[in-house]
Design an enzyme around this catalytic site. Structure first.
Site, PDB file in Angstrom:
ATOM      1  N   HIS A   6     -11.507  -3.924   2.038  1.00 52.59           N
ATOM      2  CA  HIS A   6     -11.510  -3.876   3.380  1.00 52.59           C
ATOM      3  C   HIS A   6     -12.525  -2.408   3.711  1.00 52.59           C
ATOM      4  O   HIS A   6     -12.524  -2.312   4.944  1.00 52.59           O
ATOM      5  CB  HIS A   6     -10.051  -3.458   4.060  1.00 52.59           C
ATOM      6  N   ASP A   7     -12.924  -1.873   2.663  1.00 52.82           N
ATOM      7  CA  ASP A   7     -13.870  -0.580   3.018  1.00 52.82           C
ATOM      8  C   ASP A   7     -15.251  -0.821   2.457  1.00 52.82           C
ATOM      9  O   ASP A   7     -16.180  -0.129   2.782  1.00 52.82           O
ATOM     10  CB  ASP A   7     -13.411   0.546   2.109  1.00 52.82           C
ATOM     11  N   ASP A  55      -3.224   4.558  -2.414  1.00 58.50           N
ATOM     12  CA  ASP A  55      -4.580   5.097  -1.485  1.00 58.50           C
ATOM     13  C   ASP A  55      -5.025   6.486  -2.060  1.00 58.50           C
ATOM     14  O   ASP A  55      -4.194   7.351  -2.202  1.00 58.50           O
ATOM     15  CB  ASP A  55      -4.132   5.298   0.057  1.00 58.50           C
ATOM     16  N   GLU A  72      -6.080   3.905  -6.296  1.00 60.31           N
ATOM     17  CA  GLU A  72      -7.656   3.865  -5.666  1.00 60.31           C
ATOM     18  C   GLU A  72      -8.035   5.293  -5.929  1.00 60.31           C
ATOM     19  O   GLU A  72      -7.526   6.191  -5.638  1.00 60.31           O
ATOM     20  CB  GLU A  72      -7.627   3.525  -4.206  1.00 60.31           C
ATOM     21  N   ASP A  97       0.825  -1.228  -0.016  1.00 59.79           N
ATOM     22  CA  ASP A  97      -0.039   0.043  -0.018  1.00 59.79           C
ATOM     23  C   ASP A  97       0.851   1.150  -0.076  1.00 59.79           C
ATOM     24  O   ASP A  97       2.023   1.316   0.575  1.00 59.79           O
ATOM     25  CB  ASP A  97      -0.818  -0.033   1.170  1.00 59.79           C
TER      26      ASP A  97
HETATM   27  C1  NOJ Z   1      -8.945   4.457   1.417  1.00 59.82           C
HETATM   28  C2  NOJ Z   1      -8.631   3.353   2.249  1.00 59.82           C
HETATM   29  O1  NOJ Z   1      -9.007   2.255   1.599  1.00 59.82           O
HETATM   30  C3  NOJ Z   1      -9.634   3.493   3.356  1.00 59.82           C
HETATM   31  O2  NOJ Z   1      -9.368   2.448   4.436  1.00 59.82           O
HETATM   32  C4  NOJ Z   1      -8.790   4.557   4.422  1.00 59.82           C
HETATM   33  O3  NOJ Z   1      -9.613   5.208   5.366  1.00 59.82           O
HETATM   34  C5  NOJ Z   1      -8.714   5.943   3.226  1.00 59.82           C
HETATM   35  N1  NOJ Z   1      -8.474   5.665   2.237  1.00 59.82           N
HETATM   36  C6  NOJ Z   1      -7.926   7.035   4.012  1.00 59.82           C
HETATM   37  O4  NOJ Z   1      -6.673   6.422   4.009  1.00 59.82           O
END
Ligand code: NOJ
Length: 508
Positions: free
Chosen positions: A278-279, A148, A205, A46
């Site tokens: 994970h989100d 990220d 992302e 990451d």
């Molecule tokens: C995206 C990540 O996937 C998430 O888990 C995180 O809270 C935010 N970016 C901030 O880094």
């Protein structure tokens, strides 16, 4: 897994060149990398450089005075005349995106939690620091980066106010930081100064990215990214009030959306394929049926995704059908986004039960409960006390059981991966959606020269009819995989069973 005070599960990094204490040491990490490579696998790290932790040494210095060399590493602004925030932007984790700091009497910007100050990418020294850090990891032999919220790094220099929606205190500032004015320049520079010297893959992302933007980001001639994670298909079950505003998903919307991405990146750029991370809530609970048809619907969804054009991603536990979780007590949750939202809504007077309904459906902790390894205590995750409760269904749903059952979701995923390796049409074939208006069937073809792949998925528990396009009637049909007993032969019309999925290879 970087060093972090864990305000946002490690996305608040206090040292990019160290491992979080809970996870071990750099030696452990080196060992991991070596063992991964020994098995012919790759390790992608990451890269979280839109922000750091407020406990990062840069920020600790930055906040001390207005004229220290680290001040300009972050985005500081004086209060407005009335002492209020420099603009009206909301943080993604509730409240304002600005935090007032007593030490110098100014505000700093944090698009996420107040312990995640945004880095100032306008400052060339910040960029050099990031590229050096990347090279340090690349020199260790890693195989790529997942970046990220990388399309947030270039902010509009004036940081203008956003439009406030009715009933809200803060505005989304996204128009002024998503795909911002210097984003392409920054990504190209990152390639020139770090990535170009290594044979690695990158995935960015990118909340709010459209297919047009994605084409630019992933077109090899621009030298920016190999692929992006887009969010459109995981926003289709949200209303106008954002992610917590629940809305029933329409299959036709999902078909329209995923197909749009398939067509847009057919010839230029490349797609990433995912339904979990994970989100996001667990795919089988969200798009499938996590009750009676858990195994079957999980296999159907995997079929749908893995036969598309792009790179499929599998998130821990997906491969044996882990589901969403429901904890009645808010204290059992750990995710900062969930906890902040709960607090804000309670203060507005929204009843506990109503908030919990949206947490059960959308909360990030759905995906974060410990991996269920076996049916023993804490699902075999730890002999201590897990940081968050395990999903109580671990006695039935766990990796050990899936390994032991030849019919399991896990073994089905292995078959899908095998098909992708064997059949070029899965990698290169052109996509075409079939039966676009059908409310129950998601079917498409992939075509490469003489070969056509036909993917048929029944998205629900009804018995809809699949109609074979006339152009394919006279083809030879070879079944590659199904999640059902082999039922009726594929003829001009086929009645599907609940959540049935089939993939055929058709040749003349
Ligand atoms: C995206 C990540 O996937 C998430 O888990 C995180 O809270 C935010 N970016 C901030 O880094």
């Amino acid at each position: 897994m970087y060093q972090s005070p864990n305000d946002d599960n490690g996305y608040d990094i206090s040292d990019y060149q160290d491992i979080m204490d809970e996870f071990g040491t750099m030696d452990d990490w080196e060992h991991l990398l070596a063992e991964v490579h020994k098995r012919g696998m790759r390790l992608v790290m990451d890269l979280v450089v839109n922000h750091t932790s407020d406990e990062h040494a840069w920020f600790v210095e930055s906040r001390k005075s207005k004229d220290n060399p680290y001040r300009d590493y972050y985005i500081w602004r004086a209060p407005k005349e009335d002492g209020s925030e420099p603009n009206n932007w909301a943080s993604s984790f509730s409240g304002s995106a600005w935090q007032y700091d007593d030490m110098t009497g100014e505000y700093y910007l944090h698009l996420f939690s107040k312990k995640q100050p945004d880095l100032n990418w306008e400052n060339p020294t910040v960029r050099e620091e990031v590229y050096n850090m990347m090279r340090w990891w690349l020199d260790k032999g890693i195989d790529g980066f997942r970046m990220d919220v990388i399309n947030f790094i270039s902010k509009h220099p004036d940081l203008p106010d956003g439009k406030i929606k009715e009933g809200k205190k803060h505005a989304s500032g996204s128009a002024y930081f998503r795909n911002g004015p210097r984003i392409h320049e920054f990504l190209q520079e990152m390639n020139e100064k770090a990535l170009d010297d290594y044979d690695v893959m990158t995935v960015g992302e990118m909340p709010g990215v459209t297919p047009d933007w994605a084409q630019e980001y992933t077109d090899p001639k621009n030298n920016e990214l190999n692929m992006v994670f887009q969010f459109e298909h995981v926003d289709l079950d949200s209303g106008s009030g954002g992610k917590w505003d629940l809305r029933q998903l329409q299959l036709t919307d999902l078909k329209e959306n995923l197909s749009k991405w398939q067509y847009a990146l057919q010839d230029v750029g490349w797609n990433s394929l995912y339904m979990n991370n994970h989100d996001q809530p667990r795919m089988v609970s969200r798009f499938g049926n996590d009750g009676q048809y858990r195994e079957k619907s999980a296999k159907m969804l995997a079929t749908l995704l893995h036969m598309m054009k792009g790179t499929p991603y599998i998130y821990q536990g997906e491969e044996f059908g882990m589901t969403n979780v429901q904890f009645e007590d808010i204290h059992d949750y750990r995710d900062i986004e969930t906890l902040n939202m709960y607090k804000e809504k309670r203060e507005e007077g929204v009843p506990h039960e109503e908030i919990m309904q949206s947490i059960y459906v959308k909360g990030r902790d759905n995906a974060r409960t410990p991996v269920q390894w076996n049916d023993r205590e804490h699902a075999g995750f730890t002999t201590g006390t897990p940081w968050i409760r395990v999903n109580p269904n671990y006695r039935e749903i766990n990796a050990e059981a899936a390994l032991n059952d030849p019919q399991s979701i896990f073994h089905y995923y292995r078959q899908l991966i095998d098909i992708r390796r064997r059949e070029d049409v899965v990698v290169y074939g052109d996509y075409e959606l079939l039966m676009a208006d059908d409310e129950e069937v998601f079917a498409y073809t992939r075509t490469l020269n003489e070969a056509t792949l036909l993917v048929i998925c029944n998205f629900y528990d009804g018995a809809p009819t699949f109609k074979l396009p006339k152009t394919l009637h006279d083809h030879k049909k070879h079944l590659l995989i199904t999640n059902d007993e082999i039922g009726d032969e594929l003829s001009e019309e086929l009645t599907l069973r609940p959540y049935e999925a089939r993939v055929y290879k058709l040749t003349r």
